[in-house]
Every structure is written in structure tokens, then in C-alpha cells.
Design an enzyme around this catalytic site. Structure first.
Site, mmCIF file in Angstrom:
data_model
loop_
_atom_site.group_PDB
_atom_site.id
_atom_site.type_symbol
_atom_site.label_atom_id
_atom_site.label_comp_id
_atom_site.label_asym_id
_atom_site.label_seq_id
_atom_site.Cartn_x
_atom_site.Cartn_y
_atom_site.Cartn_z
ATOM 1 N N THR A 125 0.813 -1.220 0.000
ATOM 2 C CA THR A 125 0.000 0.000 0.000
ATOM 3 C C THR A 125 0.841 1.262 0.000
ATOM 4 O OG1 THR A 125 -0.040 -0.063 2.387
ATOM 5 C CG2 THR A 125 -1.882 -1.093 1.262
ATOM 6 N N GLY A 127 -7.553 2.673 2.057
ATOM 7 C CA GLY A 127 -7.255 1.414 1.368
ATOM 8 C C GLY A 127 -8.485 0.678 0.868
ATOM 9 N N GLU A 128 -9.602 0.814 1.593
ATOM 10 C CA GLU A 128 -10.791 0.030 1.247
ATOM 11 C C GLU A 128 -11.900 0.870 0.622
ATOM 12 O OE1 GLU A 128 -11.149 -3.240 4.551
ATOM 13 O OE2 GLU A 128 -9.907 -1.591 5.246
HETATM 14 MO MO1 MOS Z 1 -8.597 -5.602 5.184
HETATM 15 S S1 MOS Z 1 -10.184 -6.641 4.446
HETATM 16 O O1 MOS Z 1 -9.129 -4.799 6.522
HETATM 17 O O2 MOS Z 1 -7.144 -6.376 5.122
#
Ligand code: MOS
Length: 610
Positions: free
Chosen positions: A343, A576-577
Site C-alpha cells: 500500500t 485502502g478500502e
Molecule cells: Mo482488510 S479486508 O481490513 O485487510
């Protein structure tokens, strides 16, 4: 010991198991059931209403790097190199399994090639490798094949949602019902699909419920935006259906239902800029040129559709600590036990530390991915950058206190200064109200004859997130082209505008959003784990489990508002999500606009469009 087995039929179907559904004790840090007002009565009296069922299939992880573990024993100590998002968690799990103290288990995972939640927990091969190494007295390595990734590690649970929305004549929601169900095994982990329905829209009458059905399948697990990703497919599809029913533009409907306070908790929004996301995304996409009628934007054989959807993801922070070492040469090293899963967290952390200490980036080193370093409980949750930053904040304060002790009673310009009086900058410390009274770290350490000063910092507990409504937001806009002859849908254009708090590193941040949207395109059009009648995965390979490839993904335009969240260190929200939330709905909404067909069960295969 003599064991007898009694055969029983395998329960593998979520739909068949629905009569056995039960309420899990929690749904991802939130309650499983919420009821406000009288949604049934409000639905009956609504000027416009929609009530529909939405389904998402099981999806499996396809990180490029396979799961791999190398285990060896050294005396009584167990060592592992493991492809894990959570070195400290694996250490604890193995210590428990083998009856060892945590100090005797060492897990290294500095870099991993993608995790997405699939490497947040330790699957059986991890402790099998350790057990085998102990038995044979030699190092043992296990690498799961691609097929085994489907059969020995879990994916996302299939989900079912009923969403019923009612609005008054002005397009304001009067009822919001979201009933969700997902599978579980012995481990009751719900894919909490009602999550986005808790936070997105103002509504006086709300009923949300999450149920789980215990099945004889592989343990379901975390996958990028658990709950929010499939749940937003249901909610954001239903909002599109309501917009069409009410004769309103989908953006306008959402603007009319932007809440002033959190609709289920009543908490305030320290930083919610979703209106600006809608405006910016719509403007960059050219949404104003959209003809509202489905099938009205044809281009040759292609039926062209424009769709949009909102996204939301909670601001989370976990517990963890860092060790900050300031060297006599004026460089700083930050160590913590988190893994870098691709990331760019380590880069963002180096930037944040440099800024916090007033050092150039080149003088900061970040080391990570070793369970013997200070524990960091951040396997995911888009929380790593915020959690480490919080720990770095506290380490910085400890460092300042330590340096002022060294300066006390010397000829340092900082002699007698109190921690609150000084600020970091120009590779050292200075008095806030007298910037000229400055001394470099090097000089401070040299006078004291120290090689290094070492301090630790702990992340603050995330109480704030429970007292306020803290989320990242965004708006997706996409163009889908459906071939009228073959029914194939292709995403041709994507614009997303996001309120992800302060953006520390635009390049790595953009990459997170592009990746998440790409995963959302896969979820919308391609991904589906197929089970045979016995519960075996029938498509445990990349030829038959389809993930998006280059040709499936257009140029993705990502815009960040870049507004700091006032209540987190660094002002970050976690990104990230976020991008996968709402993405599949945006595609489904565009498909409806292109074809006039509403597909409520993913993926949107061509047979559903012909
Ligand atoms: Mo994530 S699904 O919080 O690695």
C-alpha cells in the site's frame, strides 16, 4: 482414543439455510439490529417506494503473491517467514498453539505481495509448516498453489440483502429498511452488509438487521471493505431505483438526503465532505450531459449507460507502538511490527515522521515487518497509516521530553525549556515563541555524549471514533457500454471523487483507489466462486475465476478533496478500502441506464443481459 463419525448432509447453500439464520453478537464493531421509528408504516405511506432483493456471490482472494510460510526451529525458538498482513498476530497464534511464550516465536514479514484481507489471519498451512519443521528437525516451507488458495483460505461470504426505501414527494427518505444475511462457520464472522445503510442517508424511520447462516464451507474471511462492499451494492442500487421511481437525478436524490448528524447514532460529523465529492465527480465526469431515460445514449452497437454511487468507509485506528531512535548523526529510525502489503504505508510513515521531527525525508528510516519489533495491531481496516502516525506522535513527545532533560543545566539554548514550549524543525528543536533559540538533534546528542536516544510511542486508543461519526466518503461515476448483440458489458470510463482526509502521498493514495475500483469492477462483472453440489470449489483457478485484466479496466480518474480530518493525527482517514465501496453499484446503475435491465445479483454476466 476411539472416534466414531456419524454422517450428516453437508449444508452448503445460503438460501436453503435461511430458516436457520441467527443474529450474530456484533456486526463489525456495530450492533447487528437497529430500529428507529416505524419504517413499515412510513413505507406504506411513502409517495415513492422500492423494495427489492440483492445478492452477491462468494468471492475469493487472488493476491498475486501466493500464501507462503517458511518455518524453522532454533533451540526452543520458532522462526517463521510468512506472507502475512499481521506478523504480531501470527506470533500470538503460534505461541498459543505450541504452548510457547511470545518471546520465543519470531515472525518476519517485511513485504508481502498483496493481502486484501486474505492474509489478515493465519490459515492452517502456517501452523502445519511449524509443526512439520518441529517433526523433521529441519526448515519446512509451504507455498499454497493457486488452487489451494481457493480451498485452504477463505474468501468473502455470499450475501443476501433486502432493501426497502420510501421517499416523500420531495424525494426525502421516510423509510430505510436493510435486512442482510451472510454465511459463517464455527467462527461467527458476519459479512455485515447493513454497514453503509447506517451512515449514508438521513431518514427518520430505519430498520437494519444482520443475520448469519452456519454452513459447512471453508471459513469466510475479510476481503477489502468487509460488509461495506457488498452492502453498498444493495443500498446504492436501491437508491438508483428510487431515483428512477421518483423521477429524480440520482445525484440530486442523494443531495436531498445528506444528513446533518449520523442517522443511526445521532453523533456529529467532524469532517464529512460528501456533497463536494458529488459536485466534483459530476463536474469532471460531465454528468450534466446525461439523458435520464434508459437506452437513450446509444453509440452504434453499444448501449451506453452512465451510473453513479456513493461510498463510505469508517475511520479506524487500532492499538500499536513504535520505537523511535534518534542517532548521533541526526537521523531517525522508526521501528514497528506491521507488514507492508504494497500500500505504501512505509513511505507515508517516513514522510509523516520527517514532518513531525522536522527532518528531511532522507534522514528517516522506517523498519517494519518483524514481530520482535514493537507490536502493531494493524492487520487491515485501512487503519495502518493512522495507527502508526498516532504512535509516532506520542514517540515524538517522548523524544522531546528526553532531549530537554539532556539540555537542562547546560549551555544549550533550550536549557530550562518545557516540552510544551518547544517545537520541532530544521533538524532540531526551538522555542515556539523564540525560533532563534534552536539547537540541532546532532548538537544536543553530541553535548550529552550520547550515541542515540531511544523512546517508544503508543497509539492513542480510538475513543474519538465512538463519540463522533468519522468516515471517509466518495462518489463514483462510470460509463458502461453494453454490446446489444452479445450482452457483454464493458466499463469505458471512471471518475471518482473522494474525501479521504489529508492525503499524505498522492501517488500511493491514488494507487489504492485505482486498485479498489478495479476490484469493484471485478465484483460487478466477473468474480464468482462456484461450488459444486458437495461444496467443492469448481473454479479454483484464474482461468475460470475471472478477475479484471488490463482490457477490462479503463483509465481511472481519481480526485481527492484533501481535507484533514480534525480528530486524527496527520488528518488522515484511511483510504485502502474506500474505493471498492459503491463501485459495483455504480456499474449496475450504469448497466440499467444503458439497457433498462436491473441486475440485482452479481456478477452481471452477459446471460443476465440478453
Ligand atoms: Mo482488510 S479486508 O481490513 O485487510
Amino acid at each position: 482414543v476411539r472416534i466414531e463419525y456419524a454422517p450428516a448432509p453437508a449444508e452448503i447453500s445460503l438460501d436453503a439455510g435461511m430458516p436457520r439464520a441467527f443474529t450474530p453478537s456484533n456486526s463489525g464493531f456495530e450492533e447487528s439490529d437497529t430500529r428507529i421509528g416505524d419504517p413499515e408504516a412510513a413505507l406504506r405511506g411513502a409517495a415513492h417506494a422500492v423494495d427489492a432483493a440483492y445478492a452477491t456471490p462468494q468471492e475469493n482472494h487472488c493476491a498475486m503473491e501466493l500464501h507462503a510460510t517458511l518455518a524453522w526451529w532454533d533451540g526452543g525458538d520458532l522462526h517463521l517467514r510468512d506472507a502475512t498482513q499481521y506478523p504480531y498476530g501470527v506470533k500470538e497464534m503460534l505461541a498459543k498453539k505450541f504452548g510457547l511464550s511470545k518471546a520465543r516465536v519470531h515472525v518476519e514479514a517485511p513485504f508481502i505481495g498483496g493481502g486484501f484481507g486474505g492474509k489478515a489471519a493465519a490459515w492452517p498451512h502456517v501452523w502445519l509448516a511449524a509443526a512439520a519443521a518441529k517433526t523433521v528437525g529441519r526448515p519446512v516451507q509451504i507455498v499454497l498453489s493457486r488452487a489451494q488458495t481457493f480451498t485452504m483460505t477463505g474468501g468473502r461470504s455470499p450475501t443476501r440483502s433486502r432493501v426497502a426505501l420510501g421517499a416523500d414527494a420531495a424525494g426525502q427518505l421516510v423509510a430505510l429498511v436493510h435486512e442482510g444475511a451472510s454465511m459463517c462457520t464455527g467462527d461467527v464472522f458476519a459479512e455485515y452488509v447493513t454497514a453503509p445503510s447506517r451512515h449514508l442517508y438521513a431518514c427518520p424511520n430505519i430498520a437494519l438487521s444482520q443475520k448469519v447462516v452456519r454452513l459447512d464451507r471453508i471459513q469466510n474471511s475479510f476481503m477489502r471493505a468487509p460488509g461495506d462492499a457488498p452492502g453498498s451494492f444493495a443500498l446504492e442500487s436501491a437508491m438508483d431505483e428510487l431515483a428512477w421511481a421518483a423521477g429524480l437525478d440520482p445525484v440530486e436524490l442523494r443531495l436531498r438526503n445528506e444528513p446533518d448528524r449520523n442517522p443511526t447514532k445521532g453523533t456529529d460529523f467532524p469532517s464529512r465532505h460528501l456533497r463536494e465529492c458529488y459536485a466534483l465527480g459530476a463536474e469532471r465526469f460531465g454528468w450534466g450531459k446525461r439523458l435520464p431515460q434508459p437506452r437513450s445514449m446509444r453509440d452504434g452497437r453499444a448501449l451506453v449507460g452512465w451510473g453513479m454511487a456513493a461510498c463510505v468507509y469508517p475511520v479506524q485506528q487500532f492499538t500499536g507502538s513504535v520505537r523511535l531512535t534518534l542517532g548521533a548523526d541526526g537521523t531517525a529510525t522508526v521501528a514497528s511490527g506491521h507488514a507492508e502489503m504494497g500500500t505504501g504505508t512505509a513511505t507515508a510513515q517516513a514522510q509523516a515522521t520527517a514532518e513531525r521531527l522536522g527532518l528531511p525525508l532522507a534522514k528517516v528510516r522506517v523498519v517494519h515487518g518483524d514481530s520482535d519489533m514493537p507490536p502493531m495491531r494493524t492487520p487491515g481496516g485501512s487503519a495502518t497509516t493512522a495507527t502508526i502516525a498516532s504512535a509516532v506522535w506520542s514517540a515524538r513527545d517522548a523524544l522531546v521530553r528526553e532531549l530537554l532533560v539532556l539540555a537542562k543545566g547546560t549551555d544549550s539554548p533550550l536549557d530550562g525549556a518545557r516540552p510544551d514550549d518547544v517545537e520541532t524543525g530544521s533538524e532540531g528543536l526551538h522555542l515556539k515563541n523564540q525560533p532563534g533559540r534552536h539547537e540541532t538533534y546532532r548538537a544536543l546528542l553530541a553535548r550529552a555524549g550520547r550515541d542515540a536516544v531511544e523512546v517508544t510511542g503508543k497509539a492513542a486508543l480510538p475513543y474519538k471514533a465512538t463519540k463522533h461519526s468519522m468516515h471517509a466518503y466518495g462518489a463514483h461515476f462510470c460509463e458502461v457500454r453494453v454490446d446489444e448483440g452479445t450482452g457483454t458489458a464493458h466499463v469505458a470510463r471512471w471518475v471518482g471523487a473522494f474525501d479521504g482526509g489529508r492525503i499524505i502521498n498522492p501517488r500511493t493514495a491514488r494507487s489504492q483507489l485505482v486498485g479498489a475500483i478495479t476490484m469493484g469492477i471485478g465484483m460487478a462483472l466477473l468474480e464468482e466462486t462456484v461450488l459444486d453440489g458437495n461444496g467443492w470449489v469448481a473454479n479454483a483457478n484464474l482461468a475460470e475465476y475471472h478477475v479484471p485484466v488490463q482490457a477490462d479496466v479503463p483509465e481511472i480518474e481519481v480526485h481527492f478533496l484533501d481535507r484533514p480530518e480534525p480528530l486524527t493525527p496527520l488528518g488522515v482517514k484511511g483510504i485502502g478500502e474506500l474505493g471498492i465501496v459503491g463501485a459495483a453499484a455504480a456499474v449496475a446503475n450504469a448497466v440499467f441506464h444503458a439497457t433498462g435491465k436491473r441486475v440485482r445479483d452479481l456478477p452481471i454476466r452477459l446471460d443476465k443481459l440478453l
